[in-house]
Design a protein around this motif. Sequence first.
Motif, PDB file in Angstrom:
ATOM      1  N   HIS A  30       0.830  -1.209   0.000  1.00 20.32           N
ATOM      2  CA  HIS A  30       0.000   0.000   0.000  1.00 20.32           C
ATOM      3  C   HIS A  30       0.867   1.262   0.000  1.00 20.32           C
ATOM      4  N   LEU A  31       1.812   1.289  -0.946  1.00 18.35           N
ATOM      5  CA  LEU A  31       2.741   2.405  -1.086  1.00 18.35           C
ATOM      6  C   LEU A  31       2.690   2.940  -2.505  1.00 18.35           C
ATOM      7  N   GLU A  32       3.154   4.164  -2.683  1.00 19.16           N
ATOM      8  CA  GLU A  32       3.327   4.720  -4.018  1.00 19.16           C
ATOM      9  C   GLU A  32       4.478   3.975  -4.704  1.00 19.16           C
ATOM     10  N   VAL A  33       4.413   3.836  -6.013  1.00 26.58           N
ATOM     11  CA  VAL A  33       5.465   3.170  -6.775  1.00 26.58           C
ATOM     12  C   VAL A  33       6.812   3.855  -6.530  1.00 26.58           C
ATOM     13  N   GLU A  34       6.829   5.183  -6.520  1.00 28.73           N
ATOM     14  CA  GLU A  34       8.082   5.907  -6.309  1.00 28.73           C
ATOM     15  C   GLU A  34       8.654   5.658  -4.916  1.00 28.73           C
ATOM     16  N   THR A  35       7.806   5.393  -3.942  1.00 27.80           N
ATOM     17  CA  THR A  35       8.288   5.076  -2.602  1.00 27.80           C
ATOM     18  C   THR A  35       9.039   3.750  -2.619  1.00 27.80           C
ATOM     19  N   VAL A  36       8.528   2.773  -3.355  1.00 31.55           N
ATOM     20  CA  VAL A  36       9.228   1.484  -3.475  1.00 31.55           C
ATOM     21  C   VAL A  36      10.549   1.695  -4.211  1.00 31.55           C
ATOM     22  N   ARG A  37      10.549   2.488  -5.247  1.00 34.20           N
ATOM     23  CA  ARG A  37      11.804   2.784  -5.953  1.00 34.20           C
ATOM     24  C   ARG A  37      12.802   3.472  -5.017  1.00 34.20           C
ATOM     25  N   ASN A  38      12.320   4.370  -4.174  1.00 35.48           N
ATOM     26  CA  ASN A  38      13.195   5.031  -3.201  1.00 35.48           C
ATOM     27  C   ASN A  38      13.783   4.013  -2.225  1.00 35.48           C
ATOM     28  N   TYR A  39      13.020   3.000  -1.865  1.00 32.93           N
ATOM     29  CA  TYR A  39      13.506   1.940  -0.979  1.00 32.93           C
ATOM     30  C   TYR A  39      14.735   1.260  -1.583  1.00 32.93           C
ATOM     31  N   PHE A  40      14.724   1.117  -2.898  1.00 30.99           N
ATOM     32  CA  PHE A  40      15.831   0.465  -3.603  1.00 30.99           C
ATOM     33  C   PHE A  40      16.886   1.465  -4.062  1.00 30.99           C
ATOM     34  N   GLY A  41      16.927   2.632  -3.437  1.00 26.89           N
ATOM     35  CA  GLY A  41      17.997   3.577  -3.702  1.00 26.89           C
ATOM     36  C   GLY A  41      17.626   4.751  -4.579  1.00 26.89           C
ATOM     37  N   GLY A  42      16.373   4.840  -4.982  1.00 26.49           N
ATOM     38  CA  GLY A  42      15.943   5.987  -5.773  1.00 26.49           C
ATOM     39  C   GLY A  42      15.902   7.244  -4.918  1.00 26.49           C
ATOM     40  N   ALA A  43      15.628   8.359  -5.540  1.00 29.08           N
ATOM     41  CA  ALA A  43      15.596   9.622  -4.792  1.00 29.08           C
ATOM     42  C   ALA A  43      14.527  10.558  -5.334  1.00 29.08           C
ATOM     43  N   ASN A  44      13.342  10.039  -5.629  1.00 32.55           N
ATOM     44  CA  ASN A  44      12.248  10.881  -6.108  1.00 32.55           C
ATOM     45  C   ASN A  44      11.321  11.147  -4.924  1.00 32.55           C
ATOM     46  N   TYR A  45      11.592  12.221  -4.200  1.00 27.26           N
ATOM     47  CA  TYR A  45      10.791  12.520  -3.026  1.00 27.26           C
ATOM     48  C   TYR A  45       9.636  13.469  -3.340  1.00 27.26           C
ATOM     49  N   ASP A  46       9.516  13.886  -4.604  1.00 28.94           N
ATOM     50  CA  ASP A  46       8.358  14.671  -5.003  1.00 28.94           C
ATOM     51  C   ASP A  46       7.122  13.779  -5.104  1.00 28.94           C
ATOM     52  N   ARG A  47       7.325  12.551  -5.579  1.00 27.88           N
ATOM     53  CA  ARG A  47       6.194  11.636  -5.782  1.00 27.88           C
ATOM     54  C   ARG A  47       6.204  10.469  -4.819  1.00 27.88           C
ATOM     55  N   GLY A  48       7.345  10.195  -4.201  1.00 32.41           N
ATOM     56  CA  GLY A  48       7.448   9.102  -3.236  1.00 32.41           C
ATOM     57  C   GLY A  48       8.005   9.640  -1.938  1.00 32.41           C
ATOM     58  N   ARG A  49       8.037   8.775  -0.930  1.00 29.26           N
ATOM     59  CA  ARG A  49       8.565   9.238   0.346  1.00 29.26           C
ATOM     60  C   ARG A  49       9.757   8.387   0.756  1.00 29.26           C
ATOM     61  N   SER A  50      10.431   8.822   1.776  1.00 24.96           N
ATOM     62  CA  SER A  50      11.552   8.068   2.318  1.00 24.96           C
ATOM     63  C   SER A  50      10.997   6.876   3.090  1.00 24.96           C
ATOM     64  N   VAL A  51      11.725   5.769   3.057  1.00 26.49           N
ATOM     65  CA  VAL A  51      11.208   4.563   3.703  1.00 26.49           C
ATOM     66  C   VAL A  51      12.218   3.931   4.655  1.00 26.49           C
ATOM     67  N   GLY A  52      13.011   4.723   5.299  1.00 22.52           N
ATOM     68  CA  GLY A  52      13.892   4.206   6.328  1.00 22.52           C
ATOM     69  C   GLY A  52      15.130   3.513   5.827  1.00 22.52           C
ATOM     70  N   ILE A  53      15.779   4.100   4.821  1.00 19.56           N
ATOM     71  CA  ILE A  53      17.084   3.578   4.432  1.00 19.56           C
ATOM     72  C   ILE A  53      18.126   4.624   4.765  1.00 19.56           C
ATOM     73  N   HIS A  54      19.255   4.160   5.244  1.00 19.73           N
ATOM     74  CA  HIS A  54      20.351   5.039   5.623  1.00 19.73           C
ATOM     75  C   HIS A  54      21.594   4.535   4.915  1.00 19.73           C
TER      76      HIS A  54
END
Length: 83
Positions: A30-54
């Motif tokens: 139940h996440l935005e597609v861009e949020t999942v991409r951010n999980y795998f190292g993406g950086a689109n925070y306009d359409r997705g959010r951060s998901v706890g990766i450091h």
Amino acid sequence: MERKITFNELRKIKDSLPEGAIHQLADEFHLEVETVRNYFGGANYDRGRSVGIHVEPGPNGGIVLLDDTQILERAEQLLKDVN
């Protein structure tokens, strides 16, 4: 549960996923597609959010500490199912 993985390993998993898997993961969690991409190292925070990766700088793109491994574990299961 936390997990450490290199950035390059994380990207390799993402790049190895079958067609449509990112959308499937987004639907399942139940996440935005861009949020999942951010999980795998993406950086689109306009359409997705951060998901706890450091990310800590280092070899192989650095070390990534994942606060929650559910998406990664499901992605690894999808890869096993394909193979």
